[in-house]
Design an enzyme around this catalytic site. Structure first.
Site, PDB file in Angstrom:
ATOM      1  N   GLY A   1       2.860  -2.696   3.579  1.00  0.00           N
ATOM      2  CA  GLY A   1       3.731  -3.860   3.675  1.00  0.00           C
ATOM      3  C   GLY A   1       3.008  -5.134   4.038  1.00  0.00           C
ATOM      4  O   GLY A   1       1.778  -5.231   3.956  1.00  0.00           O
TER       5      GLY A   1
ATOM      6  N   ILE B   1      -3.972  -7.757  -0.697  1.00  0.00           N
ATOM      7  CA  ILE B   1      -3.237  -9.018  -0.835  1.00  0.00           C
ATOM      8  C   ILE B   1      -3.823 -10.083   0.090  1.00  0.00           C
ATOM      9  O   ILE B   1      -3.974 -11.239  -0.295  1.00  0.00           O
ATOM     10  CB  ILE B   1      -1.740  -8.812  -0.508  1.00  0.00           C
ATOM     11  CG1 ILE B   1      -1.109  -7.770  -1.437  1.00  0.00           C
ATOM     12  CG2 ILE B   1      -0.980 -10.132  -0.591  1.00  0.00           C
ATOM     13  CD1 ILE B   1      -1.050  -8.175  -2.893  1.00  0.00           C
TER      14      ILE B   1
ATOM     15  N   GLY C   1      15.286 -12.607  -5.596  1.00  0.00           N
ATOM     16  CA  GLY C   1      16.495 -13.028  -4.878  1.00  0.00           C
ATOM     17  C   GLY C   1      17.251 -11.887  -4.248  1.00  0.00           C
ATOM     18  O   GLY C   1      18.412 -12.062  -3.847  1.00  0.00           O
TER      19      GLY C   1
ATOM     20  N   ASP D   1      -3.287  -9.107   7.903  1.00  0.00           N
ATOM     21  CA  ASP D   1      -2.010  -9.217   8.599  1.00  0.00           C
ATOM     22  C   ASP D   1      -1.642  -7.916   9.291  1.00  0.00           C
ATOM     23  O   ASP D   1      -0.977  -7.917  10.325  1.00  0.00           O
ATOM     24  CB  ASP D   1      -0.896  -9.611   7.617  1.00  0.00           C
ATOM     25  CG  ASP D   1      -0.724  -8.591   6.502  1.00  0.00           C
ATOM     26  OD1 ASP D   1      -1.713  -8.268   5.831  1.00  0.00           O
ATOM     27  OD2 ASP D   1       0.405  -8.121   6.298  1.00  0.00           O
TER      28      ASP D   1
ATOM     29  N   CYS E   1       0.828  -1.190   0.000  1.00  0.00           N
ATOM     30  CA  CYS E   1       0.000   0.000   0.000  1.00  0.00           C
ATOM     31  C   CYS E   1       0.869   1.249   0.000  1.00  0.00           C
ATOM     32  O   CYS E   1       2.078   1.192  -0.226  1.00  0.00           O
ATOM     33  CB  CYS E   1      -0.891   0.014   1.247  1.00  0.00           C
ATOM     34  SG  CYS E   1      -1.716  -1.558   1.594  1.00  0.00           S
TER      35      CYS E   1
ATOM     36  N   LEU F   1      -3.346  -1.876  -1.835  1.00  0.00           N
ATOM     37  CA  LEU F   1      -3.245  -2.993  -2.766  1.00  0.00           C
ATOM     38  C   LEU F   1      -3.631  -4.226  -1.965  1.00  0.00           C
ATOM     39  O   LEU F   1      -2.889  -4.656  -1.073  1.00  0.00           O
ATOM     40  CB  LEU F   1      -1.822  -3.130  -3.313  1.00  0.00           C
ATOM     41  CG  LEU F   1      -1.546  -4.376  -4.162  1.00  0.00           C
ATOM     42  CD1 LEU F   1      -2.412  -4.394  -5.411  1.00  0.00           C
ATOM     43  CD2 LEU F   1      -0.064  -4.442  -4.544  1.00  0.00           C
TER      44      LEU F   1
END
Length: 636
Positions: A75, A52, A370, A99, A2, A50
């Protein structure tokens, strides 16, 4: 994923909500699934979402049941399920399955100590109404951004410069020293920005703002500890434990209510992350995304294809591979991407990452990468170069300077990726003073060039020593191994200032969330306790990481030269980008506002065009700087 923004101490400013809405709108590209505003007489907090996790009920800002706390988060919290169970056992009632909500309850339970319980990537604001306090925080390594400035007694904050700049009091005075640092490093290290009064909250820190006193205090809540080593743990045992931790880190990052996939290059790190992801998702398909160039020296598509073949042979063939070729003739891409950074940022690998993220977003909303493995496991070639430098630093400084500077001067300048270019940099390192050697190895615009290049507008910056970006941190570094200490330094500078900024901005420009398993707290802390010889052994870099995943990191892949996500800017500036780049440089604010000496600029350009030297780094940095100055002037 976000964006957050806000204004504290608005003192009943009737325009504050409208300003906060404009700040929110300016960052909406980061999350356009929802938006929200909280406002009272003292504080306005904005959030663009956003979605998720908990797509239906995760709307922010969150307000506690009793109205005493307000929370907005950018996050992901990977251990939120465990935290939720513990907090519910203590009597906490949750409104959602998000979360982010666990942060609010952790703060209720543990006050400012709550941050140490969080495992994730995040930037947050908590408004404690009874205490009349605002608390801002960032994750341990700086994966999510957070910027702020003070306007008198008012605190203004946002995830990106675009949000901050929507505030009418945004302070535009440039910091010439920060610009000089940028020309050396390609980025501006935290906590500085291109603007004197705008700051970045450092990773692993909390900022507390008292609404009554307008006092700001900042403290560190986490620092990686290199002082304790697992010397009693054998290499075999350490390898097995590392494998367990990395697999766990990937598994945590697969929690999502939206489609996800991975980025795959031809390198070790993305191959491991993709391999583990494919194994954990099997038999479901794993979408994999790769970018390539027409220039063979920079094109990793064939190597990525080979990595995919190896992964499919191990994991059952569930990879779905998607490739995108980066076209070199689209200078307009530069004009689209650079405004998202808000300040000069010249890591050109942001260009392919920007396009790859746009490509991936058509199929997924979360991608694993990665990032971070090179800093954590000593993967950069420059660490090996510094180990070599230790072998010559016993020579008298004057002798080294004369001897190795002479050798460097005799070598042709055929570009950094050429053998002569790499050897030339190594000789310059050997000639450098030991204290500033590492900085000099990375410096794209050394003092000698700045003296010729800087115009009157940058004259005061000549008194500034950019190497202090590194040397000023010496007292904070814990590691006793000289090369490991450089990895620790990179975790404080290059990783949050360049790699993670590039990853966040380039992906979130398309509302794509990028997750980095190698930056998992347990992985990073375990790696810090490993003896350096497990990471850098002779000429072999990332030794233990390669050993931990032999099914993916075959001898063939392990022997493959490391390329990184490089971009052929040197060739583009001589070919497809030549005309627009020349126009930008020589009809620029750099010249009209006397930031640079036009004679020196022309000399650098001509030498690059003739092929006598590779000045692509500094020329690209100057193009980026000029575009930044143009955007600033356009604000009026």
């Amino acid at each position: 994923m976000c964006a957050i923004s806000g204004i504290a101490n608005i003192r009943q400013d009737r325009n504050a909500v409208a300003i906060a809405e404009a700040m929110n709108l300016a960052q909406q590209h980061r999350g356009h699934d929802d938006s929200g505003i909280f406002a009272n007489d003292d504080v306005v907090i904005g959030h663009s979402r956003l979605a998720i996790i908990d797509l239906e009920r995760g709307k922010q800002p969150f307000v506690a049941d009793d109205g005493d706390l307000v929370l907005a988060v950018n996050g992901e919290i990977y251990n939120f399920k465990e935290l939720r169970s513990e907090l519910e056992a203590k009597g906490h009632h949750f409104q959602t399955n998000s979360d982010s909500e666990c942060i609010l309850h952790l703060y209720e339970e543990y006050n400012e100590d709550f941050a140490s319980y969080l495992d994730g990537m995040f930037a947050f604001v908590i408004y404690d109404v009874p205490k009349r306090r605002l608390l801002l925080g960032r994750d341990r390594l700086g994966q999510k951004p957070l910027l702020y400035f003070m306007d008198g007694e008012t605190l203004v904050f946002a995830s990106e410069f675009s949000g901050l700049m929507a505030h009418p009091a945004f302070p535009e005075q440039l910091d010439e020293n920060a610009i000089s640092d940028y020309l050396s490093l390609q980025y501006i290290p935290s906590p500085d920005t291109a603007f004197r009064q705008v700051r970045k909250l450092p990773p692993g820190h909390l900022l507390s703002f008292n609404l009554d006193s307008a006092n700001v205090s900042i403290r560190c809540y986490w620092q990686l500890d290199y002082s304790i080593k697992n010397t009693g743990m054998s290499l075999g045992a350490a390898t097995q434990e590392l494998r367990r931790l990395v697999e766990k880190a990937v598994e945590k990052r697969l929690v999502s209510d939206v489609p996800l996939g991975t980025f795959l290059s031809g390198g070790v790190d993305s191959c491991i992350v993709t391999g583990i992801t494919a194994k954990l998702l099997y038999p479901k398909p794993c979408d994999v995304f790769t970018a390539g160039f027409g220039n063979a020296a920079y094109d990793e598509r064939s190597a990525a294809q080979r990595s995919a073949e190896i992964i499919n042979s191990v994991c059952g063939g569930n990879l779905r591979c998607h490739e995108k070729e980066i076209k070199s003739d689209d200078f307009e891409l530069v004009l689209k991407l650079l405004p998202h950074f808000g300040e000069p940022f010249a890591d050109a690998s942001a260009l392919p990452l920007f396009l790859l993220s746009e490509f991936a977003k058509s199929k997924i909303s979360v991608a694993l990468s990665g990032d971070g493995a090179d800093e954590v496991f000593a993967g950069y070639e420059r660490y090996l170069a510094m180990r070599y430098a230790e072998m010559v630093y016993w020579l008298p400084k004057t002798l080294r300077k004369v001897l190795f500077s002479t050798i460097a001067g005799l070598l042709p300048d055929n570009g950094e990726r050429s053998k002569s270019g790499r050897l030339k940099r190594l000789m310059r390192l050997f000639a450098s003073p030991e204290k500033s050697g590492y900085f000099n190895l990375l410096d794209r615009c050394p003092v000698s060039l700045k003296k010729e290049l800087f115009g009157p507008a940058m004259e005061t910056a000549l008194k500034h020593d950019s190497s202090e970006c590194f040397t000023s941190l010496d007292w904070e570094l814990i590691s006793t191994d000289k090369v490991e200490k450089l990895g620790e330094l990179d975790l404080k500078t290059y990783l949050p200032g360049d790699i993670l900024v590039k990853a966040d901005i380039s992906s979130m420009a398309h509302a794509l969330e990028l997750r980095s398993p190698f930056l998992d707290t347990e992985v990073v802390e375990f790696a810090a306790r490993l003896p350096m010889k497990y990471k850098l052994h002779g000429k072999e870099r990332k030794k233990i990481l390669k050993m931990a995943f032999p099914e993916f990191i075959t001898p063939e892949l392990s022997a493959r030269p490391k390329r990184g996500f490089g971009v052929p800017v040197a060739a583009w500036l001589r070919e497809s980008w030549k005309a627009p780049a020349q126009e930008k440089l020589f009809s620029s604010k750099l010249i009209s506002e006397k930031f640079v000496n036009p004679t020196t600029l022309k000399r650098l350009w001509d030498l690059h065009q003739s092929g006598e030297a590779d000045h692509s780094y500094i020329l690209w940095e100057l193009i980026v700087l000029d575009l930044f100055l143009e955007r600033l002037a356009a604000r009026g």
